[in-house]
Design a protein around this motif. Structure first.
Motif, mmCIF file in Angstrom:
data_model
loop_
_atom_site.group_PDB
_atom_site.id
_atom_site.type_symbol
_atom_site.label_atom_id
_atom_site.label_comp_id
_atom_site.label_asym_id
_atom_site.label_seq_id
_atom_site.Cartn_x
_atom_site.Cartn_y
_atom_site.Cartn_z
ATOM 1 N N VAL A 4 0.840 -1.200 0.000
ATOM 2 C CA VAL A 4 0.000 0.000 0.000
ATOM 3 C C VAL A 4 0.874 1.250 0.000
ATOM 4 C CG1 VAL A 4 -1.674 1.338 1.335
ATOM 5 C CG2 VAL A 4 -1.972 -1.138 1.085
ATOM 6 N N GLN A 5 1.900 1.256 0.839
ATOM 7 C CA GLN A 5 2.791 2.412 0.895
ATOM 8 C C GLN A 5 3.551 2.590 -0.419
ATOM 9 O OE1 GLN A 5 4.843 1.114 4.581
ATOM 10 N NE2 GLN A 5 4.290 3.100 5.427
ATOM 11 N N ALA A 6 4.018 1.490 -0.994
ATOM 12 C CA ALA A 6 4.804 1.569 -2.230
ATOM 13 C C ALA A 6 3.986 2.116 -3.386
ATOM 14 C CB ALA A 6 5.361 0.186 -2.577
ATOM 15 N N VAL A 7 2.765 1.625 -3.533
ATOM 16 C CA VAL A 7 1.933 2.071 -4.651
ATOM 17 C C VAL A 7 1.550 3.537 -4.479
ATOM 18 C CG1 VAL A 7 -0.277 1.761 -5.807
ATOM 19 C CG2 VAL A 7 1.086 -0.226 -5.181
ATOM 20 N N CYS A 8 1.217 3.941 -3.270
ATOM 21 C CA CYS A 8 0.871 5.338 -3.049
ATOM 22 C C CYS A 8 2.092 6.243 -3.254
ATOM 23 C CB CYS A 8 0.280 5.522 -1.654
ATOM 24 S SG CYS A 8 -1.383 4.795 -1.493
ATOM 25 N N ALA A 9 3.285 5.739 -2.954
ATOM 26 C CA ALA A 9 4.504 6.502 -3.224
ATOM 27 C C ALA A 9 4.718 6.656 -4.732
ATOM 28 C CB ALA A 9 5.710 5.823 -2.585
ATOM 29 N N MET A 10 4.398 5.623 -5.507
ATOM 30 C CA MET A 10 4.474 5.732 -6.967
ATOM 31 C C MET A 10 3.551 6.840 -7.464
ATOM 32 S SD MET A 10 4.417 1.760 -8.223
ATOM 33 C CE MET A 10 5.531 0.544 -7.532
ATOM 34 N N GLN A 11 2.377 6.916 -6.882
ATOM 35 C CA GLN A 11 1.451 7.977 -7.259
ATOM 36 C C GLN A 11 2.043 9.343 -6.933
ATOM 37 O OE1 GLN A 11 -2.261 6.726 -5.152
ATOM 38 N NE2 GLN A 11 -3.173 7.013 -7.166
ATOM 39 N N ALA A 12 2.635 9.476 -5.761
ATOM 40 C CA ALA A 12 3.176 10.763 -5.345
ATOM 41 C C ALA A 12 4.337 11.204 -6.225
ATOM 42 C CB ALA A 12 3.618 10.695 -3.882
ATOM 43 N N ALA A 13 5.097 10.251 -6.740
ATOM 44 C CA ALA A 13 6.266 10.575 -7.556
ATOM 45 C C ALA A 13 5.893 11.032 -8.955
ATOM 46 C CB ALA A 13 7.195 9.365 -7.630
ATOM 47 N N ASP A 14 4.689 10.735 -9.394
ATOM 48 C CA ASP A 14 4.295 11.037 -10.773
ATOM 49 C C ASP A 14 2.797 11.308 -10.795
ATOM 50 O OD1 ASP A 14 3.490 10.896 -13.485
ATOM 51 O OD2 ASP A 14 5.160 9.587 -13.982
ATOM 52 N N ARG A 15 2.436 12.572 -10.946
ATOM 53 C CA ARG A 15 1.023 12.926 -10.898
ATOM 54 C C ARG A 15 0.228 12.226 -11.992
ATOM 55 N NH1 ARG A 15 -1.508 19.054 -11.091
ATOM 56 N NH2 ARG A 15 -3.691 18.426 -11.304
ATOM 57 N N GLY A 16 0.849 12.064 -13.161
ATOM 58 C CA GLY A 16 0.156 11.365 -14.236
ATOM 59 C C GLY A 16 -0.154 9.933 -13.856
ATOM 60 N N PHE A 17 0.816 9.253 -13.248
ATOM 61 C CA PHE A 17 0.597 7.870 -12.841
ATOM 62 C C PHE A 17 -0.419 7.806 -11.705
ATOM 63 C CE2 PHE A 17 2.059 3.725 -10.939
ATOM 64 C CZ PHE A 17 1.612 2.950 -11.983
ATOM 65 N N ALA A 18 -0.440 8.831 -10.856
ATOM 66 C CA ALA A 18 -1.458 8.886 -9.809
ATOM 67 C C ALA A 18 -2.846 8.797 -10.422
ATOM 68 C CB ALA A 18 -1.314 10.179 -9.000
ATOM 69 N N GLU A 19 -3.039 9.496 -11.538
ATOM 70 C CA GLU A 19 -4.338 9.494 -12.196
ATOM 71 C C GLU A 19 -4.577 8.190 -12.955
ATOM 72 O OE1 GLU A 19 -4.785 13.075 -14.472
ATOM 73 O OE2 GLU A 19 -4.247 14.348 -12.774
ATOM 74 N N VAL A 20 -3.523 7.648 -13.550
ATOM 75 C CA VAL A 20 -3.659 6.380 -14.279
ATOM 76 C C VAL A 20 -4.165 5.285 -13.341
ATOM 77 C CG1 VAL A 20 -2.346 4.506 -15.356
ATOM 78 C CG2 VAL A 20 -2.020 6.849 -16.131
ATOM 79 N N LEU A 21 -3.630 5.224 -12.120
ATOM 80 C CA LEU A 21 -4.038 4.182 -11.181
ATOM 81 C C LEU A 21 -5.463 4.377 -10.682
ATOM 82 C CD1 LEU A 21 -0.879 3.487 -8.983
ATOM 83 C CD2 LEU A 21 -1.822 2.113 -10.844
ATOM 84 N N ALA A 22 -5.968 5.595 -10.796
ATOM 85 C CA ALA A 22 -7.320 5.871 -10.322
ATOM 86 C C ALA A 22 -8.342 5.898 -11.453
ATOM 87 C CB ALA A 22 -7.347 7.207 -9.575
ATOM 88 N N MET A 23 -7.902 5.580 -12.675
ATOM 89 C CA MET A 23 -8.782 5.607 -13.843
ATOM 90 C C MET A 23 -8.636 4.293 -14.615
ATOM 91 S SD MET A 23 -7.746 9.480 -15.018
ATOM 92 C CE MET A 23 -8.851 9.582 -16.436
ATOM 93 N N THR A 24 -9.422 4.159 -15.655
ATOM 94 C CA THR A 24 -9.288 2.989 -16.525
ATOM 95 C C THR A 24 -9.306 3.454 -17.972
ATOM 96 O OG1 THR A 24 -10.168 0.795 -17.073
ATOM 97 C CG2 THR A 24 -11.770 2.521 -16.605
ATOM 98 N N PHE A 25 -8.544 2.763 -18.820
ATOM 99 C CA PHE A 25 -8.409 3.136 -20.231
ATOM 100 C C PHE A 25 -8.637 1.886 -21.082
ATOM 101 C CE2 PHE A 25 -5.794 5.847 -17.612
ATOM 102 C CZ PHE A 25 -6.123 7.120 -18.044
ATOM 103 N N PRO A 26 -9.885 1.556 -21.378
ATOM 104 C CA PRO A 26 -10.198 0.325 -22.110
ATOM 105 C C PRO A 26 -9.453 0.190 -23.431
ATOM 106 C CG PRO A 26 -12.195 1.293 -21.215
ATOM 107 C CD PRO A 26 -11.099 2.298 -21.008
ATOM 108 N N ALA A 27 -9.161 1.316 -24.086
ATOM 109 C CA ALA A 27 -8.478 1.242 -25.376
ATOM 110 C C ALA A 27 -6.982 0.974 -25.238
ATOM 111 C CB ALA A 27 -8.694 2.539 -26.160
ATOM 112 N N ALA A 28 -6.438 1.175 -24.048
ATOM 113 C CA ALA A 28 -5.010 0.924 -23.811
ATOM 114 C C ALA A 28 -4.853 -0.529 -23.364
ATOM 115 C CB ALA A 28 -4.458 1.889 -22.769
#
Length: 235
Positions: A104-128
């Motif tokens: 849990v800490q590691a994944v949330c740290a990944m989000q903090a390090a990259d705002r774009g990835f923070a959003e990617v983990l909180a969204m879904t992209f069916p075409a990707a």
């Protein structure tokens, strides 16, 4: 606001070694530009803005990446690999509860390090397709991690995988709101949520200090006044 097309771009390109090399260089420039902009501003960055940052025309960007989802897929492929690797590392921990809290800490740290990835983990992209395939693999491993952590008696029985999605969504919002004025606020959120997930007596990492009232006030002011990312639209 979109940028004008680059009128200097050649038309009627003929394939050849030089063109292939140029195309690869353009692709790498586009990916590097998108990584920078997504990391700093999130996914609300237009394709036109990315083209300008990369120093290419919109037509060149469209040839390399026909859709926003294709670009996101390419930009975040390695980060999604790291996300999946974090689950594997947690499952390898001989203490499943420690593995769970570390994950849990590691994944949330990944989000903090990259705002774009923070959003990617909180969204879904069916075409990707590749991105979503990796996400699905990580998800099934996380279900295994949840079951193991519950078996230790330290993770509450009513915790579900949806709770992790909720945390990622909340963390993305906290990161976006506080990254300048109180950049470690997300650590406090994660610490408090781990305490909500744990049964009484479970071993927990130390709780990070709360941000100061002044820092939180500045974050709230920034959030109120903030405008969309460069160029505003996602188109």
């Amino acid at each position: 606001m979109d940028l004008p097309a680059d009128s200097s771009e050649p038309s009627g390109e003929q394939p050849g070694p030089g063109l292939r090399a140029d195309a690869e260089r353009n692709r790498e420039r586009i990916l590097a530009a998108a990584r920078r902009l997504y990391a700093g501003h999130g996914l609300d960055v237009s394709m036109a803005c990315i083209a300008r940052e990369a120093g290419v025309g919109k037509a060149t960007l469209s040839r390399r990446f026909a859709t926003r989802e294709e670009l996101i897929n390419a930009v975040f492929a390695d980060r999604m690999d790291a996300y999946a690797a974090a689950v594997a590392e947690a499952l390898a921990d001989p203490d499943p509860w420690h593995g769970f809290t570390g994950y849990v800490q590691a994944v949330c740290a990944m989000q903090a390090a990259d705002r774009g990835f923070a959003e990617v983990l909180a969204m879904t992209f069916p075409a990707a397709k590749a991105l979503e395939k990796r996400r699905a693999e990580a998800y099934h491993s996380f279900l295994d991690l949840i079951a193991r952590a519950k078996a230790t008696g330290h993770l509450r029985n009513d915790f579900t995988d949806q709770d992790m999605v909720i945390l990622l969504m909340a963390n993305a919002g906290v990161i976006a709101a506080s990254q300048d004025a109180a950049p470690d606020t997300w650590r406090r959120l994660v610490g408090q949520m781990l305490r909500a997930y744990a049964t009484p007596g479970a071993d927990l990492p130390p709780l990070e200090p709360a941000p100061t009232p002044t820092a939180l006030y500045r974050a709230m002011v920034r959030l109120t006044r903030s405008a969309p990312g460069p160029e505003g639209s996602k188109g």
